[in-house]
Design a protein around this motif. Structure first.
Motif, PDB file in Angstrom:
ATOM      1  N   VAL A  74      -6.518 -44.680 -36.719  1.00 30.21           N
ATOM      2  CA  VAL A  74      -7.348 -43.628 -36.113  1.00 30.21           C
ATOM      3  C   VAL A  74      -6.973 -42.261 -36.678  1.00 30.21           C
ATOM      4  O   VAL A  74      -7.847 -41.435 -36.976  1.00 30.21           O
ATOM      5  CB  VAL A  74      -7.212 -43.651 -34.582  1.00 30.21           C
ATOM      6  CG1 VAL A  74      -7.904 -42.443 -33.949  1.00 30.21           C
ATOM      7  CG2 VAL A  74      -7.795 -44.941 -34.019  1.00 30.21           C
ATOM      8  N   PHE A  75      -5.680 -42.005 -36.825  1.00 25.29           N
ATOM      9  CA  PHE A  75      -5.224 -40.718 -37.362  1.00 25.29           C
ATOM     10  C   PHE A  75      -5.822 -40.462 -38.749  1.00 25.29           C
ATOM     11  O   PHE A  75      -6.294 -39.359 -39.045  1.00 25.29           O
ATOM     12  CB  PHE A  75      -3.700 -40.703 -37.433  1.00 25.29           C
ATOM     13  CG  PHE A  75      -3.122 -39.425 -37.963  1.00 25.29           C
ATOM     14  CD1 PHE A  75      -2.873 -38.361 -37.114  1.00 25.29           C
ATOM     15  CD2 PHE A  75      -2.829 -39.279 -39.310  1.00 25.29           C
ATOM     16  CE1 PHE A  75      -2.346 -37.165 -37.591  1.00 25.29           C
ATOM     17  CE2 PHE A  75      -2.311 -38.096 -39.803  1.00 25.29           C
ATOM     18  CZ  PHE A  75      -2.066 -37.038 -38.941  1.00 25.29           C
ATOM     19  N   LEU A  76      -5.820 -41.482 -39.593  1.00 24.32           N
ATOM     20  CA  LEU A  76      -6.311 -41.318 -40.954  1.00 24.32           C
ATOM     21  C   LEU A  76      -7.820 -41.081 -41.001  1.00 24.32           C
ATOM     22  O   LEU A  76      -8.298 -40.186 -41.705  1.00 24.32           O
ATOM     23  CB  LEU A  76      -5.939 -42.545 -41.802  1.00 24.32           C
ATOM     24  CG  LEU A  76      -4.458 -42.687 -42.148  1.00 24.32           C
ATOM     25  CD1 LEU A  76      -4.191 -44.011 -42.856  1.00 24.32           C
ATOM     26  CD2 LEU A  76      -3.992 -41.529 -43.013  1.00 24.32           C
ATOM     27  N   ILE A  77      -8.587 -41.872 -40.247  1.00 23.76           N
ATOM     28  CA  ILE A  77     -10.045 -41.705 -40.341  1.00 23.76           C
ATOM     29  C   ILE A  77     -10.495 -40.411 -39.651  1.00 23.76           C
ATOM     30  O   ILE A  77     -11.398 -39.719 -40.147  1.00 23.76           O
ATOM     31  CB  ILE A  77     -10.809 -42.924 -39.787  1.00 23.76           C
ATOM     32  CG1 ILE A  77     -10.522 -43.165 -38.303  1.00 23.76           C
ATOM     33  CG2 ILE A  77     -10.512 -44.165 -40.603  1.00 23.76           C
ATOM     34  CD1 ILE A  77     -11.428 -44.217 -37.680  1.00 23.76           C
ATOM     35  N   ALA A  78      -9.858 -40.064 -38.527  1.00 32.05           N
ATOM     36  CA  ALA A  78     -10.234 -38.832 -37.832  1.00 32.05           C
ATOM     37  C   ALA A  78      -9.843 -37.607 -38.660  1.00 32.05           C
ATOM     38  O   ALA A  78     -10.594 -36.625 -38.739  1.00 32.05           O
ATOM     39  CB  ALA A  78      -9.577 -38.773 -36.453  1.00 32.05           C
ATOM     40  N   GLY A  79      -8.676 -37.666 -39.295  1.00 30.88           N
ATOM     41  CA  GLY A  79      -8.250 -36.567 -40.140  1.00 30.88           C
ATOM     42  C   GLY A  79      -9.188 -36.367 -41.324  1.00 30.88           C
ATOM     43  O   GLY A  79      -9.528 -35.227 -41.678  1.00 30.88           O
ATOM     44  N   GLN A  80      -9.629 -37.462 -41.920  1.00 31.62           N
ATOM     45  CA  GLN A  80     -10.549 -37.366 -43.052  1.00 31.62           C
ATOM     46  C   GLN A  80     -11.902 -36.810 -42.623  1.00 31.62           C
ATOM     47  O   GLN A  80     -12.540 -36.065 -43.373  1.00 31.62           O
ATOM     48  CB  GLN A  80     -10.707 -38.731 -43.714  1.00 31.62           C
ATOM     49  CG  GLN A  80      -9.458 -39.163 -44.475  1.00 31.62           C
ATOM     50  CD  GLN A  80      -9.528 -40.584 -44.980  1.00 31.62           C
ATOM     51  OE1 GLN A  80     -10.316 -40.896 -45.865  1.00 31.62           O
ATOM     52  NE2 GLN A  80      -8.713 -41.462 -44.407  1.00 31.62           N
ATOM     53  N   MET A 147      -1.643 -39.939 -32.306  1.00 35.74           N
ATOM     54  CA  MET A 147      -0.245 -39.519 -32.429  1.00 35.74           C
ATOM     55  C   MET A 147       0.587 -39.941 -31.226  1.00 35.74           C
ATOM     56  O   MET A 147       1.814 -40.068 -31.317  1.00 35.74           O
ATOM     57  CB  MET A 147      -0.182 -38.002 -32.621  1.00 35.74           C
ATOM     58  CG  MET A 147      -0.768 -37.541 -33.946  1.00 35.74           C
ATOM     59  SD  MET A 147      -0.785 -35.735 -34.147  1.00 35.74           S
ATOM     60  CE  MET A 147       0.981 -35.386 -34.208  1.00 35.74           C
ATOM     61  N   SER A 148      -0.084 -40.175 -30.104  1.00 38.56           N
ATOM     62  CA  SER A 148       0.616 -40.586 -28.884  1.00 38.56           C
ATOM     63  C   SER A 148       0.802 -42.094 -28.794  1.00 38.56           C
ATOM     64  O   SER A 148       1.631 -42.567 -28.004  1.00 38.56           O
ATOM     65  CB  SER A 148      -0.174 -40.125 -27.649  1.00 38.56           C
ATOM     66  OG  SER A 148      -0.371 -38.735 -27.651  1.00 38.56           O
ATOM     67  N   MET A 149       0.067 -42.853 -29.593  1.00 40.89           N
ATOM     68  CA  MET A 149       0.063 -44.307 -29.412  1.00 40.89           C
ATOM     69  C   MET A 149       1.411 -44.983 -29.661  1.00 40.89           C
ATOM     70  O   MET A 149       1.752 -45.949 -28.959  1.00 40.89           O
ATOM     71  CB  MET A 149      -1.054 -44.934 -30.244  1.00 40.89           C
ATOM     72  CG  MET A 149      -2.436 -44.600 -29.670  1.00 40.89           C
ATOM     73  SD  MET A 149      -3.830 -45.326 -30.550  1.00 40.89           S
ATOM     74  CE  MET A 149      -3.733 -47.037 -29.978  1.00 40.89           C
ATOM     75  N   PRO A 150       2.233 -44.529 -30.631  1.00 39.50           N
ATOM     76  CA  PRO A 150       3.564 -45.155 -30.750  1.00 39.50           C
ATOM     77  C   PRO A 150       4.392 -44.997 -29.471  1.00 39.50           C
ATOM     78  O   PRO A 150       5.088 -45.933 -29.048  1.00 39.50           O
ATOM     79  CB  PRO A 150       4.196 -44.406 -31.919  1.00 39.50           C
ATOM     80  CG  PRO A 150       3.035 -43.956 -32.739  1.00 39.50           C
ATOM     81  CD  PRO A 150       1.974 -43.601 -31.736  1.00 39.50           C
ATOM     82  N   VAL A 151       4.317 -43.839 -28.818  1.00 44.41           N
ATOM     83  CA  VAL A 151       5.041 -43.617 -27.564  1.00 44.41           C
ATOM     84  C   VAL A 151       4.466 -44.478 -26.454  1.00 44.41           C
ATOM     85  O   VAL A 151       5.198 -44.977 -25.576  1.00 44.41           O
ATOM     86  CB  VAL A 151       4.982 -42.125 -27.173  1.00 44.41           C
ATOM     87  CG1 VAL A 151       5.666 -41.887 -25.831  1.00 44.41           C
ATOM     88  CG2 VAL A 151       5.611 -41.270 -28.258  1.00 44.41           C
TER      89      VAL A 151
END
Length: 199
Positions: A74-80, A147-151
């Motif tokens: 999600v981080f990669l596609i949203a950032g792009q 960014m919160s998902m690992p936590v």
């Protein structure tokens, strides 16, 4: 449904997407690359929906490490999207991640009834909440969720809340349903509030 950029073979309903997943589940292992082919590689909404469904599915999203992998996705596609890219790039190590076909089929069966209900509820409305600037706000919120998902792996049921948010935003963008987007914003705020209380 959404997007002229969506792949031509992408389904036009959530139930149709599950049909495609069920067909793919006949394989022993199904890769993220395979699943992206089914939802359309150029549609931000469809890719968010894929991430949300994988996170929500009990036999998939509950596996340790899966929420973190989905968070990276999600981080990669949203950032792009925020940088204005029209084609989403993902590293091969991420695309090669697999789920057992039997687990995918169990997830499909678990999601069938909710999917049919949701399909009946979706419709184009309040488009200001899913178009233009709003789409970029959704991407920014999804980056925060990612960014919160690992936590979240260490906070019971919080990853499920992330799955609900990602699924809702994905459906909102696909159906151009601004009401669903508003609901997703509210769920996001409540989820972070409850997580903060539990820590």
């Amino acid at each position: 449904m959404e997007d002229s950029k969506k792949g031509s073979d992408a389904p036009d309903s959530l139930d149709g997407l599950l049909d495609n997943f069920s067909d793919a589940a006949e394989k022993n292992e199904v890769s993220l690359d395979d699943l992206m082919d089914m939802v359309g590689r150029r549609s931000f909404g469809s890719l968010l929906l894929l991430a949300g469904l994988l996170t929500l599915a009990p036999v998939i999203g509950d596996v340790p490490g899966v929420p973190t992998v989905i968070g990276v996705f999600v981080f990669l596609i949203a950032g792009q999207l925020l940088f204005g890219m029209e084609h989403f790039w993902l590293p091969r190590w991420l695309l090669n991640r697999t789920v057992k076909g039997s687990h995918l089929e169990k997830a499909v069966q678990w999601m069938r009834s909710p999917a049919r209900f949701v399909d009946k509820m979706l419709k184009a409305r309040y488009s200001a909440f899913v178009n233009g600037t709003a789409k970029h706000v959704i991407a920014a919120v999804c980056i925060a969720v990612a960014m919160s998902m690992p936590v979240m792996e260490f906070v019971p049921f919080s990853a499920n809340a992330a799955g609900v948010v990602l699924t809702a935003f994905g459906l909102a963008l696909i159906a151009r349903d601004g009401l669903v987007a508003l609901v997703a914003f509210v769920i996001t705020g409540l989820s972070y509030f409850l997580i903060a209380l539990s820590m």
